[in-house]
Scaffold this motif. Structure first.
Motif, PDB file in Angstrom:
ATOM      1  N   ASP A   3       0.854  -1.188   0.000  1.00  0.00           N
ATOM      2  CA  ASP A   3       0.000   0.000   0.000  1.00  0.00           C
ATOM      3  C   ASP A   3       0.886   1.233   0.000  1.00  0.00           C
ATOM      4  OD1 ASP A   3      -2.210   1.714   0.225  1.00  0.00           O
ATOM      5  OD2 ASP A   3      -2.083   1.671   2.419  1.00  0.00           O
ATOM      6  N   ILE A   4       0.908   1.944  -1.111  1.00  0.00           N
ATOM      7  CA  ILE A   4       1.701   3.165  -1.223  1.00  0.00           C
ATOM      8  C   ILE A   4       0.738   4.341  -1.161  1.00  0.00           C
ATOM      9  CG2 ILE A   4       3.244   4.526  -2.670  1.00  0.00           C
ATOM     10  CD1 ILE A   4       4.221   1.883  -3.878  1.00  0.00           C
ATOM     11  N   SER A   5       1.007   5.257  -0.247  1.00  0.00           N
ATOM     12  CA  SER A   5       0.151   6.424  -0.053  1.00  0.00           C
ATOM     13  C   SER A   5       0.822   7.666  -0.610  1.00  0.00           C
ATOM     14  CB  SER A   5      -0.116   6.643   1.435  1.00  0.00           C
ATOM     15  OG  SER A   5      -0.657   5.492   2.014  1.00  0.00           O
ATOM     16  N   TYR A   6      -0.002   8.622  -1.006  1.00  0.00           N
ATOM     17  CA  TYR A   6       0.527   9.906  -1.461  1.00  0.00           C
ATOM     18  C   TYR A   6       1.324  10.518  -0.304  1.00  0.00           C
ATOM     19  CZ  TYR A   6       0.786  14.657  -3.222  1.00  0.00           C
ATOM     20  OH  TYR A   6       1.245  15.866  -3.663  1.00  0.00           O
ATOM     21  N   GLY A   7       2.496  10.977  -0.579  1.00  0.00           N
ATOM     22  CA  GLY A   7       3.324  11.569   0.452  1.00  0.00           C
ATOM     23  C   GLY A   7       4.343  10.605   1.044  1.00  0.00           C
ATOM     24  N   ASP A   8       4.242   9.318   0.685  1.00  0.00           N
ATOM     25  CA  ASP A   8       5.254   8.364   1.149  1.00  0.00           C
ATOM     26  C   ASP A   8       6.602   8.734   0.542  1.00  0.00           C
ATOM     27  OD1 ASP A   8       3.549   6.844   2.657  1.00  0.00           O
ATOM     28  OD2 ASP A   8       3.473   5.135   1.286  1.00  0.00           O
ATOM     29  N   THR A   9       7.620   8.710   1.358  1.00  0.00           N
ATOM     30  CA  THR A   9       8.963   8.960   0.852  1.00  0.00           C
ATOM     31  C   THR A   9       9.520   7.661   0.281  1.00  0.00           C
ATOM     32  OG1 THR A   9      10.056   8.396   2.932  1.00  0.00           O
ATOM     33  CG2 THR A   9       9.361  10.705   2.648  1.00  0.00           C
ATOM     34  N   ALA A  10      10.643   7.760  -0.393  1.00  0.00           N
ATOM     35  CA  ALA A  10      11.297   6.556  -0.927  1.00  0.00           C
ATOM     36  C   ALA A  10      11.643   5.604   0.208  1.00  0.00           C
ATOM     37  CB  ALA A  10      12.552   6.932  -1.716  1.00  0.00           C
ATOM     38  N   ASP A  12      10.009   5.289   3.033  1.00  0.00           N
ATOM     39  CA  ASP A  12       8.755   4.656   3.470  1.00  0.00           C
ATOM     40  C   ASP A  12       8.395   3.493   2.550  1.00  0.00           C
ATOM     41  OD1 ASP A  12       8.415   6.565   5.507  1.00  0.00           O
ATOM     42  OD2 ASP A  12       7.201   7.873   4.210  1.00  0.00           O
ATOM     43  N   ILE A  13       8.512   3.723   1.259  1.00  0.00           N
ATOM     44  CA  ILE A  13       8.174   2.685   0.283  1.00  0.00           C
ATOM     45  C   ILE A  13       9.132   1.507   0.410  1.00  0.00           C
ATOM     46  CG2 ILE A  13       8.028   2.162  -2.190  1.00  0.00           C
ATOM     47  CD1 ILE A  13       7.124   5.152  -2.515  1.00  0.00           C
ATOM     48  N   GLU A  14      10.410   1.801   0.571  1.00  0.00           N
ATOM     49  CA  GLU A  14      11.391   0.734   0.732  1.00  0.00           C
ATOM     50  C   GLU A  14      11.088  -0.094   1.983  1.00  0.00           C
ATOM     51  OE1 GLU A  14      16.075   0.558   0.122  1.00  0.00           O
ATOM     52  OE2 GLU A  14      15.516   1.673   1.921  1.00  0.00           O
ATOM     53  N   LYS A  16       8.173  -0.522   3.453  1.00  0.00           N
ATOM     54  CA  LYS A  16       6.970  -1.324   3.196  1.00  0.00           C
ATOM     55  C   LYS A  16       7.303  -2.516   2.292  1.00  0.00           C
ATOM     56  CE  LYS A  16       3.657   2.457   3.679  1.00  0.00           C
ATOM     57  NZ  LYS A  16       2.651   3.291   2.981  1.00  0.00           N
ATOM     58  N   LEU A  17       8.144  -2.297   1.308  1.00  0.00           N
ATOM     59  CA  LEU A  17       8.522  -3.359   0.390  1.00  0.00           C
ATOM     60  C   LEU A  17       9.271  -4.476   1.116  1.00  0.00           C
ATOM     61  CD1 LEU A  17       8.542  -4.294  -2.558  1.00  0.00           C
ATOM     62  CD2 LEU A  17      10.633  -2.996  -2.879  1.00  0.00           C
ATOM     63  N   PHE A  18      10.238  -4.098   1.953  1.00  0.00           N
ATOM     64  CA  PHE A  18      10.986  -5.105   2.701  1.00  0.00           C
ATOM     65  C   PHE A  18      10.096  -5.837   3.703  1.00  0.00           C
ATOM     66  CE2 PHE A  18      14.744  -2.871   1.096  1.00  0.00           C
ATOM     67  CZ  PHE A  18      15.498  -3.960   0.702  1.00  0.00           C
ATOM     68  N   ALA A  19       9.149  -5.114   4.310  1.00  0.00           N
ATOM     69  CA  ALA A  19       8.215  -5.755   5.241  1.00  0.00           C
ATOM     70  C   ALA A  19       7.343  -6.767   4.485  1.00  0.00           C
ATOM     71  CB  ALA A  19       7.351  -4.708   5.931  1.00  0.00           C
ATOM     72  N   SER A  20       6.933  -6.416   3.287  1.00  0.00           N
ATOM     73  CA  SER A  20       6.129  -7.323   2.465  1.00  0.00           C
ATOM     74  C   SER A  20       6.918  -8.579   2.103  1.00  0.00           C
ATOM     75  CB  SER A  20       5.671  -6.593   1.193  1.00  0.00           C
ATOM     76  OG  SER A  20       5.125  -7.483   0.268  1.00  0.00           O
ATOM     77  N   TRP A  21       8.169  -8.392   1.722  1.00  0.00           N
ATOM     78  CA  TRP A  21       9.017  -9.542   1.388  1.00  0.00           C
ATOM     79  C   TRP A  21       9.237 -10.432   2.604  1.00  0.00           C
ATOM     80  CZ3 TRP A  21      13.009  -6.121  -1.532  1.00  0.00           C
ATOM     81  CH2 TRP A  21      12.571  -5.922  -2.839  1.00  0.00           C
ATOM     82  N   ALA A  22       9.472  -9.802   3.755  1.00  0.00           N
ATOM     83  CA  ALA A  22       9.702 -10.569   4.974  1.00  0.00           C
ATOM     84  C   ALA A  22       8.465 -11.386   5.330  1.00  0.00           C
ATOM     85  CB  ALA A  22      10.085  -9.641   6.119  1.00  0.00           C
ATOM     86  N   ALA A  23       7.266 -10.799   5.143  1.00  0.00           N
ATOM     87  CA  ALA A  23       6.022 -11.508   5.447  1.00  0.00           C
ATOM     88  C   ALA A  23       5.839 -12.720   4.541  1.00  0.00           C
ATOM     89  CB  ALA A  23       4.834 -10.556   5.315  1.00  0.00           C
ATOM     90  N   LYS A  24       6.322 -12.621   3.320  1.00  0.00           N
ATOM     91  CA  LYS A  24       6.210 -13.731   2.367  1.00  0.00           C
ATOM     92  C   LYS A  24       7.380 -14.693   2.472  1.00  0.00           C
ATOM     93  CE  LYS A  24       3.874 -10.871  -1.071  1.00  0.00           C
ATOM     94  NZ  LYS A  24       4.047 -10.228  -2.367  1.00  0.00           N
ATOM     95  N   GLY A  25       8.388 -14.308   3.247  1.00  0.00           N
ATOM     96  CA  GLY A  25       9.573 -15.152   3.370  1.00  0.00           C
ATOM     97  C   GLY A  25      10.507 -15.050   2.180  1.00  0.00           C
ATOM     98  N   ALA A  34      19.860   3.122  -1.158  1.00  0.00           N
ATOM     99  CA  ALA A  34      19.151   4.299  -1.646  1.00  0.00           C
ATOM    100  C   ALA A  34      20.184   5.310  -2.137  1.00  0.00           C
ATOM    101  CB  ALA A  34      18.307   4.904  -0.536  1.00  0.00           C
ATOM    102  N   ALA A  35      19.980   5.833  -3.312  1.00  0.00           N
ATOM    103  CA  ALA A  35      20.899   6.812  -3.878  1.00  0.00           C
ATOM    104  C   ALA A  35      20.166   8.138  -4.052  1.00  0.00           C
ATOM    105  CB  ALA A  35      21.415   6.332  -5.229  1.00  0.00           C
TER     106      ALA A  35
END
Length: 122
Positions: A3-10, A12-14, A16-25, A34-35
């Motif tokens: 879930d990406i919301s308006y105003g999320d920084t890079a 924040d998105i990163e 959420k992405l890592f949390a999603s991957w961790a949940a899926k194993g 990050a650059a």
């Protein structure tokens, strides 16, 4: 899916992405660092990394951190950065102390080569 919301920084998105991957194993072998989006940002990040309790960082060290960028682009970005209110470029007063690497990395401004960068001293 994340879930990406308006105003999320890079960051924040990163996160959420890592949390999603961790949940899926499933996680990538190594996270992609990050650059900053622009070259001035990369130079500022390199300065912050190299500063190590010194106010002035050599352009040779800065250029080594952004070696993947063409010299002309480095020079242009350093010139733009030098015009910022919080950045300064200075020459080495003791020219005999300069190494060949320092001389090669210098940025010529007017008729004077500059060898060191400081950010945030003003």
């Amino acid at each position: 899916m994340i879930d990406i919301s308006y105003g999320d920084t890079a960051a924040d998105i990163e996160r959420k992405l890592f949390a999603s991957w961790a949940a899926k194993g499933t996680q990538p072998a190594a996270p992609v660092p990050a650059a900053p989006a622009n070259l001035e940002g990369r130079i500022r990040a390199a300065y912050a990394k190299l500063r190590n309790h010194c106010e002035w960082v050599s352009l040779a060290a800065i250029r080594a951190e952004i070696a993947d960028v063409a010299r002309a682009d480095q020079d242009a970005a350093l010139r733009r950065l030098a015009g910022a209110v919080d950045a300064d470029l200075i020459p080495e007063n003791n020219q005999k102390a300069l190494t060949a690497e320092d001389r090669a990395a210098a940025l010529r401004v007017g008729d004077q080569p500059k060898h060191y960068l400081a950010i945030g001293l003003r």
